[in-house]
Design a protein around this motif. Sequence first.
Motif, PDB file in Angstrom:
ATOM      1  N   SER A 199       6.468  -2.887  -8.821  1.00 15.18           N
ATOM      2  CA  SER A 199       5.486  -3.780  -8.206  1.00 15.18           C
ATOM      3  C   SER A 199       4.156  -3.056  -8.019  1.00 15.18           C
ATOM      4  O   SER A 199       4.111  -1.813  -8.055  1.00 15.18           O
ATOM      5  CB  SER A 199       6.000  -4.262  -6.851  1.00 15.18           C
ATOM      6  OG  SER A 199       6.017  -3.186  -5.928  1.00 15.18           O
ATOM      7  N   PRO A 200       3.060  -3.788  -7.815  1.00 14.45           N
ATOM      8  CA  PRO A 200       1.758  -3.145  -7.572  1.00 14.45           C
ATOM      9  C   PRO A 200       1.775  -2.210  -6.367  1.00 14.45           C
ATOM     10  O   PRO A 200       1.175  -1.129  -6.409  1.00 14.45           O
ATOM     11  CB  PRO A 200       0.819  -4.338  -7.338  1.00 14.45           C
ATOM     12  CG  PRO A 200       1.454  -5.471  -8.046  1.00 14.45           C
ATOM     13  CD  PRO A 200       2.920  -5.264  -7.917  1.00 14.45           C
ATOM     14  N   SER A 201       2.443  -2.598  -5.287  1.00 18.02           N
ATOM     15  CA  SER A 201       2.501  -1.744  -4.087  1.00 18.02           C
ATOM     16  C   SER A 201       3.261  -0.457  -4.370  1.00 18.02           C
ATOM     17  O   SER A 201       2.862   0.634  -3.919  1.00 18.02           O
ATOM     18  CB  SER A 201       3.128  -2.505  -2.925  1.00 18.02           C
ATOM     19  OG  SER A 201       4.425  -2.958  -3.259  1.00 18.02           O
ATOM     20  N   GLU A 202       4.363  -0.557  -5.132  1.00 10.45           N
ATOM     21  CA  GLU A 202       5.117   0.647  -5.505  1.00 10.45           C
ATOM     22  C   GLU A 202       4.289   1.534  -6.420  1.00 10.45           C
ATOM     23  O   GLU A 202       4.313   2.770  -6.290  1.00 10.45           O
ATOM     24  CB  GLU A 202       6.418   0.241  -6.199  1.00 10.45           C
ATOM     25  CG  GLU A 202       7.433  -0.425  -5.282  1.00 10.45           C
ATOM     26  CD  GLU A 202       8.610  -0.994  -6.050  1.00 10.45           C
ATOM     27  OE1 GLU A 202       9.732  -0.949  -5.520  1.00 10.45           O
ATOM     28  OE2 GLU A 202       8.412  -1.486  -7.189  1.00 10.45           O
ATOM     29  N   TYR A 203       3.559   0.917  -7.328  1.00 14.06           N
ATOM     30  CA  TYR A 203       2.706   1.678  -8.252  1.00 14.06           C
ATOM     31  C   TYR A 203       1.662   2.470  -7.483  1.00 14.06           C
ATOM     32  O   TYR A 203       1.455   3.660  -7.722  1.00 14.06           O
ATOM     33  CB  TYR A 203       2.034   0.720  -9.231  1.00 14.06           C
ATOM     34  CG  TYR A 203       1.138   1.389 -10.247  1.00 14.06           C
ATOM     35  CD1 TYR A 203       1.653   1.860 -11.448  1.00 14.06           C
ATOM     36  CD2 TYR A 203      -0.228   1.549 -10.001  1.00 14.06           C
ATOM     37  CE1 TYR A 203       0.835   2.475 -12.385  1.00 14.06           C
ATOM     38  CE2 TYR A 203      -1.055   2.160 -10.926  1.00 14.06           C
ATOM     39  CZ  TYR A 203      -0.525   2.621 -12.119  1.00 14.06           C
ATOM     40  OH  TYR A 203      -1.343   3.235 -13.038  1.00 14.06           O
ATOM     41  N   ARG A 204       1.007   1.811  -6.530  1.00 11.87           N
ATOM     42  CA  ARG A 204      -0.035   2.487  -5.735  1.00 11.87           C
ATOM     43  C   ARG A 204       0.572   3.610  -4.899  1.00 11.87           C
ATOM     44  O   ARG A 204       0.003   4.701  -4.806  1.00 11.87           O
ATOM     45  CB  ARG A 204      -0.741   1.469  -4.845  1.00 11.87           C
ATOM     46  CG  ARG A 204      -1.729   2.082  -3.865  1.00 11.87           C
ATOM     47  CD  ARG A 204      -2.519   1.007  -3.148  1.00 11.87           C
ATOM     48  NE  ARG A 204      -3.716   0.641  -3.891  1.00 11.87           N
ATOM     49  CZ  ARG A 204      -4.513  -0.373  -3.557  1.00 11.87           C
ATOM     50  NH1 ARG A 204      -4.202  -1.146  -2.518  1.00 11.87           N
ATOM     51  NH2 ARG A 204      -5.598  -0.628  -4.261  1.00 11.87           N
ATOM     52  N   LYS A 205       1.748   3.357  -4.311  1.00 10.40           N
ATOM     53  CA  LYS A 205       2.400   4.364  -3.488  1.00 10.40           C
ATOM     54  C   LYS A 205       2.753   5.593  -4.322  1.00 10.40           C
ATOM     55  O   LYS A 205       2.557   6.739  -3.896  1.00 10.40           O
ATOM     56  CB  LYS A 205       3.666   3.776  -2.853  1.00 10.40           C
ATOM     57  CG  LYS A 205       4.339   4.662  -1.829  1.00 10.40           C
ATOM     58  CD  LYS A 205       5.617   4.019  -1.317  1.00 10.40           C
ATOM     59  CE  LYS A 205       5.325   2.707  -0.615  1.00 10.40           C
ATOM     60  NZ  LYS A 205       6.558   2.083  -0.062  1.00 10.40           N
ATOM     61  N   ASN A 206       3.244   5.368  -5.558  1.00  6.39           N
ATOM     62  CA  ASN A 206       3.602   6.479  -6.441  1.00  6.39           C
ATOM     63  C   ASN A 206       2.375   7.287  -6.837  1.00  6.39           C
ATOM     64  O   ASN A 206       2.438   8.518  -6.940  1.00  6.39           O
ATOM     65  CB  ASN A 206       4.297   5.954  -7.693  1.00  6.39           C
ATOM     66  CG  ASN A 206       5.689   5.430  -7.407  1.00  6.39           C
ATOM     67  OD1 ASN A 206       6.236   5.668  -6.326  1.00  6.39           O
ATOM     68  ND2 ASN A 206       6.259   4.702  -8.358  1.00  6.39           N
ATOM     69  N   GLN A 207       1.253   6.611  -7.055  1.00  9.75           N
ATOM     70  CA  GLN A 207       0.026   7.306  -7.432  1.00  9.75           C
ATOM     71  C   GLN A 207      -0.454   8.195  -6.301  1.00  9.75           C
ATOM     72  O   GLN A 207      -0.900   9.333  -6.527  1.00  9.75           O
ATOM     73  CB  GLN A 207      -1.073   6.289  -7.803  1.00  9.75           C
ATOM     74  CG  GLN A 207      -0.766   5.461  -9.042  1.00  9.75           C
ATOM     75  CD  GLN A 207      -0.640   6.308 -10.291  1.00  9.75           C
ATOM     76  OE1 GLN A 207      -1.460   7.199 -10.539  1.00  9.75           O
ATOM     77  NE2 GLN A 207       0.387   6.063 -11.081  1.00  9.75           N
ATOM     78  N   ILE A 208      -0.384   7.699  -5.078  1.00 11.54           N
ATOM     79  CA  ILE A 208      -0.785   8.508  -3.913  1.00 11.54           C
ATOM     80  C   ILE A 208       0.141   9.704  -3.752  1.00 11.54           C
ATOM     81  O   ILE A 208      -0.303  10.833  -3.508  1.00 11.54           O
ATOM     82  CB  ILE A 208      -0.768   7.629  -2.631  1.00 11.54           C
ATOM     83  CG1 ILE A 208      -1.832   6.537  -2.732  1.00 11.54           C
ATOM     84  CG2 ILE A 208      -0.994   8.488  -1.398  1.00 11.54           C
ATOM     85  CD1 ILE A 208      -1.773   5.518  -1.600  1.00 11.54           C
ATOM     86  N   PHE A 209       1.454   9.482  -3.938  1.00 10.20           N
ATOM     87  CA  PHE A 209       2.425  10.574  -3.819  1.00 10.20           C
ATOM     88  C   PHE A 209       2.154  11.652  -4.855  1.00 10.20           C
ATOM     89  O   PHE A 209       2.137  12.840  -4.550  1.00 10.20           O
ATOM     90  CB  PHE A 209       3.840  10.010  -3.988  1.00 10.20           C
ATOM     91  CG  PHE A 209       4.916  11.055  -3.857  1.00 10.20           C
ATOM     92  CD1 PHE A 209       5.439  11.396  -2.622  1.00 10.20           C
ATOM     93  CD2 PHE A 209       5.398  11.697  -5.008  1.00 10.20           C
ATOM     94  CE1 PHE A 209       6.420  12.377  -2.521  1.00 10.20           C
ATOM     95  CE2 PHE A 209       6.387  12.678  -4.897  1.00 10.20           C
ATOM     96  CZ  PHE A 209       6.905  13.011  -3.650  1.00 10.20           C
ATOM     97  N   ASP A 210       1.915  11.221  -6.099  1.00 10.46           N
ATOM     98  CA  ASP A 210       1.655  12.180  -7.182  1.00 10.46           C
ATOM     99  C   ASP A 210       0.385  12.972  -6.920  1.00 10.46           C
ATOM    100  O   ASP A 210       0.295  14.159  -7.230  1.00 10.46           O
ATOM    101  CB  ASP A 210       1.532  11.440  -8.523  1.00 10.46           C
ATOM    102  CG  ASP A 210       2.871  10.876  -9.000  1.00 10.46           C
ATOM    103  OD1 ASP A 210       3.904  11.310  -8.455  1.00 10.46           O
ATOM    104  OD2 ASP A 210       2.866  10.008  -9.886  1.00 10.46           O
ATOM    105  N   ALA A 211      -0.632  12.302  -6.351  1.00  7.81           N
ATOM    106  CA  ALA A 211      -1.907  12.994  -6.096  1.00  7.81           C
ATOM    107  C   ALA A 211      -1.759  14.101  -5.073  1.00  7.81           C
ATOM    108  O   ALA A 211      -2.395  15.159  -5.163  1.00  7.81           O
ATOM    109  CB  ALA A 211      -2.942  11.968  -5.628  1.00  7.81           C
ATOM    110  N   PHE A 212      -0.879  13.894  -4.090  1.00  7.27           N
ATOM    111  CA  PHE A 212      -0.744  14.865  -3.002  1.00  7.27           C
ATOM    112  C   PHE A 212       0.323  15.929  -3.266  1.00  7.27           C
ATOM    113  O   PHE A 212       0.191  17.066  -2.808  1.00  7.27           O
ATOM    114  CB  PHE A 212      -0.412  14.157  -1.685  1.00  7.27           C
ATOM    115  CG  PHE A 212      -1.616  13.574  -1.011  1.00  7.27           C
ATOM    116  CD1 PHE A 212      -2.419  14.362  -0.204  1.00  7.27           C
ATOM    117  CD2 PHE A 212      -1.963  12.246  -1.208  1.00  7.27           C
ATOM    118  CE1 PHE A 212      -3.545  13.831   0.418  1.00  7.27           C
ATOM    119  CE2 PHE A 212      -3.068  11.714  -0.584  1.00  7.27           C
ATOM    120  CZ  PHE A 212      -3.883  12.513   0.222  1.00  7.27           C
TER     121      PHE A 212
END
Length: 214
Positions: A199-212
Motif C-alpha cells: 500500500s502507499p502507506s507501507e511504501y512510505r514507511k519503508n522508504q523512511i526506514f531505509d533512509a534512517f
Amino acid sequence: MILLKQGTHQYGTKLIAAGTSWIYAHFYIGKIVKSEVLDFPLDSSSITLPKMVRNLLQTDFSQRLKQVIRLSESNKTLCKNRVSSAFQSILLDLYEHGKPALQKDLSDQILDYLQCRVSDTLSGREIEQDFHLTYQYLTRTFSEKNGMGILQFHARLKMQAAARELRSSNKSISSIATEFGFSDALYFSKCFRKQFGISPSEYRKNQIFDAFFC
C-alpha cells in the motif's frame, strides 16, 4: 497555424475570456522587396510547418510577436516589409523548433505525450482526438516498441510519479491521489498495491526506514 497563449482558455463562441486578444496574420501573393531583417531575399520556396510546436515557454516567440504587432501599427517607410520579414523569421524558427518532434517516430511521440500528461485521466477517445488516429492503431504501434498498451503504460507512469511524491514529500495520500486524477483514495491505494505489491502507506514507511537504517 494558431498560436495560443498557454493558460488562457479559448472558446469557440462570442463569449471570449477577458484579456484574450486575437491577432490575424494576413498573407498575400505578390512581389516583396529584399528583406531588411533577414539576410536573404524572400522567394516563393515553401516549408510545411509542424501541426503542433511544444515547449515554447522558455523561448522569445511571445516577445517577437509583440514586436511584429508594434511594427504593423507603424506608418514608417518599409514597415510592411519589415513586418513580413520578421513574421517569416518567426515561422522559420518555429519550424526549426518543431523539427525534433517531427523526427521522432509515433511511439516516441506517444511516450512524450504520456509523460506530459502523467497527472491527467486519459481515455482512448481523447488520445484518438489528440493524434487524429484510431486508438487501436496507436496502442498497437506503441505496444510493439514498449511491450504494453498506451493506457496500461500511462497507469504505470502515474504510479511511478505517485511513488516519487510519497518518497519526496509530506503530502497526504489522499492529496497525492487527487493530484494524479483519483477521486477515491481507496481506489488509488488499490492501483498502487497492484503496481508495487504494497500500500502507499507501507511504501512510505519503508522508504523512511531505509533512509534512517540502511
